[in-house]
Design a protein around this motif. Structure first.
Motif, PDB file in Angstrom:
ATOM      1  N   GLU A 170      -7.191 -17.586 -28.437  1.00 27.84           N
ATOM      2  CA  GLU A 170      -7.753 -18.922 -28.517  1.00 27.84           C
ATOM      3  C   GLU A 170      -7.459 -19.897 -29.733  1.00 27.84           C
ATOM      4  O   GLU A 170      -7.537 -20.983 -29.848  1.00 27.84           O
ATOM      5  CB  GLU A 170      -9.487 -18.964 -28.690  1.00 27.84           C
ATOM      6  CG  GLU A 170      -9.946 -18.181 -27.408  1.00 27.84           C
ATOM      7  CD  GLU A 170     -10.198 -16.935 -27.699  1.00 27.84           C
ATOM      8  OE1 GLU A 170     -11.123 -16.232 -26.912  1.00 27.84           O
ATOM      9  OE2 GLU A 170      -9.648 -16.177 -28.184  1.00 27.84           O
ATOM     10  N   TRP A 171      -6.902 -19.294 -30.609  1.00 27.51           N
ATOM     11  CA  TRP A 171      -6.441 -19.706 -32.005  1.00 27.51           C
ATOM     12  C   TRP A 171      -5.222 -20.683 -31.441  1.00 27.51           C
ATOM     13  O   TRP A 171      -4.185 -20.251 -30.908  1.00 27.51           O
ATOM     14  CB  TRP A 171      -6.120 -18.532 -32.908  1.00 27.51           C
ATOM     15  CG  TRP A 171      -5.761 -19.270 -34.210  1.00 27.51           C
ATOM     16  CD1 TRP A 171      -4.331 -19.713 -34.728  1.00 27.51           C
ATOM     17  CD2 TRP A 171      -6.949 -19.648 -35.119  1.00 27.51           C
ATOM     18  NE1 TRP A 171      -4.789 -20.295 -36.164  1.00 27.51           N
ATOM     19  CE2 TRP A 171      -6.054 -20.403 -36.276  1.00 27.51           C
ATOM     20  CE3 TRP A 171      -7.986 -19.952 -35.178  1.00 27.51           C
ATOM     21  CZ2 TRP A 171      -6.641 -21.183 -37.337  1.00 27.51           C
ATOM     22  CZ3 TRP A 171      -9.009 -20.258 -36.375  1.00 27.51           C
ATOM     23  CH2 TRP A 171      -8.036 -21.108 -37.213  1.00 27.51           C
ATOM     24  N   LEU A 175      -7.502 -28.809 -38.551  1.00 27.14           N
ATOM     25  CA  LEU A 175      -8.514 -28.310 -38.160  1.00 27.14           C
ATOM     26  C   LEU A 175      -9.513 -29.431 -37.686  1.00 27.14           C
ATOM     27  O   LEU A 175     -10.315 -28.998 -36.761  1.00 27.14           O
ATOM     28  CB  LEU A 175      -9.288 -27.474 -39.269  1.00 27.14           C
ATOM     29  CG  LEU A 175      -8.235 -26.171 -39.378  1.00 27.14           C
ATOM     30  CD1 LEU A 175      -8.796 -25.425 -40.758  1.00 27.14           C
ATOM     31  CD2 LEU A 175      -8.374 -25.474 -38.505  1.00 27.14           C
ATOM     32  N   LYS A 176      -9.836 -30.533 -38.298  1.00 31.33           N
ATOM     33  CA  LYS A 176     -10.676 -31.619 -38.121  1.00 31.33           C
ATOM     34  C   LYS A 176     -10.186 -31.994 -36.614  1.00 31.33           C
ATOM     35  O   LYS A 176     -11.124 -32.442 -35.555  1.00 31.33           O
ATOM     36  CB  LYS A 176     -10.346 -32.840 -38.800  1.00 31.33           C
ATOM     37  CG  LYS A 176     -11.553 -33.942 -38.649  1.00 31.33           C
ATOM     38  CD  LYS A 176     -12.744 -33.508 -39.027  1.00 31.33           C
ATOM     39  CE  LYS A 176     -13.780 -34.524 -39.210  1.00 31.33           C
ATOM     40  NZ  LYS A 176     -15.092 -34.184 -39.186  1.00 31.33           N
ATOM     41  N   THR A 195     -14.180 -19.300 -42.762  1.00 33.35           N
ATOM     42  CA  THR A 195     -12.985 -19.726 -43.557  1.00 33.35           C
ATOM     43  C   THR A 195     -11.795 -19.497 -42.949  1.00 33.35           C
ATOM     44  O   THR A 195     -11.588 -18.285 -42.579  1.00 33.35           O
ATOM     45  CB  THR A 195     -13.165 -19.032 -44.985  1.00 33.35           C
ATOM     46  OG1 THR A 195     -14.640 -19.174 -45.588  1.00 33.35           O
ATOM     47  CG2 THR A 195     -12.237 -19.471 -46.052  1.00 33.35           C
ATOM     48  N   VAL A 196     -10.978 -20.627 -43.024  1.00 35.46           N
ATOM     49  CA  VAL A 196      -9.486 -20.309 -42.855  1.00 35.46           C
ATOM     50  C   VAL A 196      -8.724 -20.763 -43.886  1.00 35.46           C
ATOM     51  O   VAL A 196      -8.851 -21.556 -44.553  1.00 35.46           O
ATOM     52  CB  VAL A 196      -9.292 -21.754 -41.526  1.00 35.46           C
ATOM     53  CG1 VAL A 196      -7.992 -21.470 -41.078  1.00 35.46           C
ATOM     54  CG2 VAL A 196     -10.200 -21.358 -40.421  1.00 35.46           C
ATOM     55  N   GLY A 197      -7.319 -20.030 -44.102  1.00 37.26           N
ATOM     56  CA  GLY A 197      -6.847 -20.236 -45.215  1.00 37.26           C
ATOM     57  C   GLY A 197      -5.434 -19.274 -45.098  1.00 37.26           C
ATOM     58  O   GLY A 197      -4.952 -18.779 -44.102  1.00 37.26           O
ATOM     59  N   PHE A 198      -4.733 -19.568 -46.248  1.00 36.57           N
ATOM     60  CA  PHE A 198      -3.310 -19.243 -46.380  1.00 36.57           C
ATOM     61  C   PHE A 198      -3.110 -18.678 -47.645  1.00 36.57           C
ATOM     62  O   PHE A 198      -3.862 -18.968 -48.558  1.00 36.57           O
ATOM     63  CB  PHE A 198      -2.120 -20.381 -45.996  1.00 36.57           C
ATOM     64  CG  PHE A 198      -2.402 -21.633 -46.972  1.00 36.57           C
ATOM     65  CD1 PHE A 198      -1.658 -21.646 -48.165  1.00 36.57           C
ATOM     66  CD2 PHE A 198      -3.366 -22.460 -46.721  1.00 36.57           C
ATOM     67  CE1 PHE A 198      -1.699 -22.682 -49.014  1.00 36.57           C
ATOM     68  CE2 PHE A 198      -3.576 -23.312 -47.746  1.00 36.57           C
ATOM     69  CZ  PHE A 198      -2.657 -23.721 -48.783  1.00 36.57           C
ATOM     70  N   ASP A 199      -1.921 -17.773 -47.988  1.00 34.70           N
ATOM     71  CA  ASP A 199      -1.643 -17.486 -49.290  1.00 34.70           C
ATOM     72  C   ASP A 199      -0.297 -17.782 -49.602  1.00 34.70           C
ATOM     73  O   ASP A 199       0.549 -18.194 -48.597  1.00 34.70           O
ATOM     74  CB  ASP A 199      -1.697 -15.849 -49.284  1.00 34.70           C
ATOM     75  CG  ASP A 199      -1.140 -15.193 -48.647  1.00 34.70           C
ATOM     76  OD1 ASP A 199       0.186 -15.337 -48.774  1.00 34.70           O
ATOM     77  OD2 ASP A 199      -1.411 -14.410 -47.663  1.00 34.70           O
ATOM     78  N   GLU A 245     -20.527 -25.069 -36.186  1.00 38.08           N
ATOM     79  CA  GLU A 245     -20.426 -25.795 -34.845  1.00 38.08           C
ATOM     80  C   GLU A 245     -19.047 -25.871 -34.452  1.00 38.08           C
ATOM     81  O   GLU A 245     -18.643 -26.454 -33.326  1.00 38.08           O
ATOM     82  CB  GLU A 245     -21.038 -26.967 -34.647  1.00 38.08           C
ATOM     83  CG  GLU A 245     -20.763 -28.176 -35.638  1.00 38.08           C
ATOM     84  CD  GLU A 245     -21.665 -28.061 -37.067  1.00 38.08           C
ATOM     85  OE1 GLU A 245     -21.185 -28.760 -38.054  1.00 38.08           O
ATOM     86  OE2 GLU A 245     -22.278 -27.002 -37.413  1.00 38.08           O
ATOM     87  N   HIS A 246     -17.987 -25.826 -35.475  1.00 40.83           N
ATOM     88  CA  HIS A 246     -16.566 -26.034 -35.211  1.00 40.83           C
ATOM     89  C   HIS A 246     -16.100 -25.003 -34.142  1.00 40.83           C
ATOM     90  O   HIS A 246     -16.453 -24.061 -34.063  1.00 40.83           O
ATOM     91  CB  HIS A 246     -15.595 -25.996 -36.650  1.00 40.83           C
ATOM     92  CG  HIS A 246     -14.135 -26.538 -36.181  1.00 40.83           C
ATOM     93  ND1 HIS A 246     -13.348 -25.666 -35.591  1.00 40.83           N
ATOM     94  CD2 HIS A 246     -13.614 -27.558 -36.833  1.00 40.83           C
ATOM     95  CE1 HIS A 246     -12.349 -26.330 -35.808  1.00 40.83           C
ATOM     96  NE2 HIS A 246     -12.504 -27.450 -36.353  1.00 40.83           N
ATOM     97  N   PRO A 247     -15.272 -25.670 -33.087  1.00 44.09           N
ATOM     98  CA  PRO A 247     -14.543 -24.874 -31.884  1.00 44.09           C
ATOM     99  C   PRO A 247     -14.241 -23.326 -32.263  1.00 44.09           C
ATOM    100  O   PRO A 247     -14.056 -22.501 -31.666  1.00 44.09           O
ATOM    101  CB  PRO A 247     -13.797 -25.620 -31.105  1.00 44.09           C
ATOM    102  CG  PRO A 247     -14.037 -26.893 -31.645  1.00 44.09           C
ATOM    103  CD  PRO A 247     -14.671 -26.966 -32.855  1.00 44.09           C
TER     104      PRO A 247
END
Length: 121
Positions: free
Chosen positions: A49-50, A117-118, A73-77, A37-39
């Motif tokens: 939109e990002w 993100l919250k 999933t949202v992430g980084f390296d 449900e997160h936008p």
């Protein structure tokens, strides 16, 4: 070739309620799993939109499904210029991570990412 994971830890961030993940194979990565449900769930980081103001080490390098996680999933390296060096010789083909990048560092970056993100809920 099978994915090589040497270290994988996950936990629920007490401030956001998001599942957070550190992974290390040749280099560290950090992820936050968003509820459906997160936008931003379903939005790739290349899409208009990002949000462009999310700050995390090296920038967002993943927004999508990852493994068996139930959510976006949202992430980084931590494999960017200056994060370490590749070792190429006949006995070793690996990546040496810079000394300042360890699991504690990645966890702190994940915490900051989860907080940002919250704010989009």
């Amino acid at each position: 070739m099978a994915e090589r994971i040497w270290n994988h830890n996950e936990w629920v961030d007490p401030e956001t309620g998001y599942t957070c993940v550190t992974r290390h194979s040749d280099w560290w990565c950090g992820y936050v799993v968003l509820p459906s449900e997160h936008p931003l769930s379903g939005v790739h980081y290349d899409e208009a939109e990002w949000p462009r103001d999310i700050e995390v080490h090296g920038g967002i390098t993943l927004a999508g499904k990852l493994g068996s996680f139930d959510g976006w999933t949202v992430g980084f390296d931590c494999a960017h210029w200056g994060d370490g060096e590749w070792n190429y010789n006949e006995n070793d083909s690996g990546y040496t991570q810079a000394a300042h990048i360890d699991e504690e560092y990645v966890r702190e970056e994940i915490r900051k990412l989860a907080e940002q993100l919250k704010a989009w809920e």
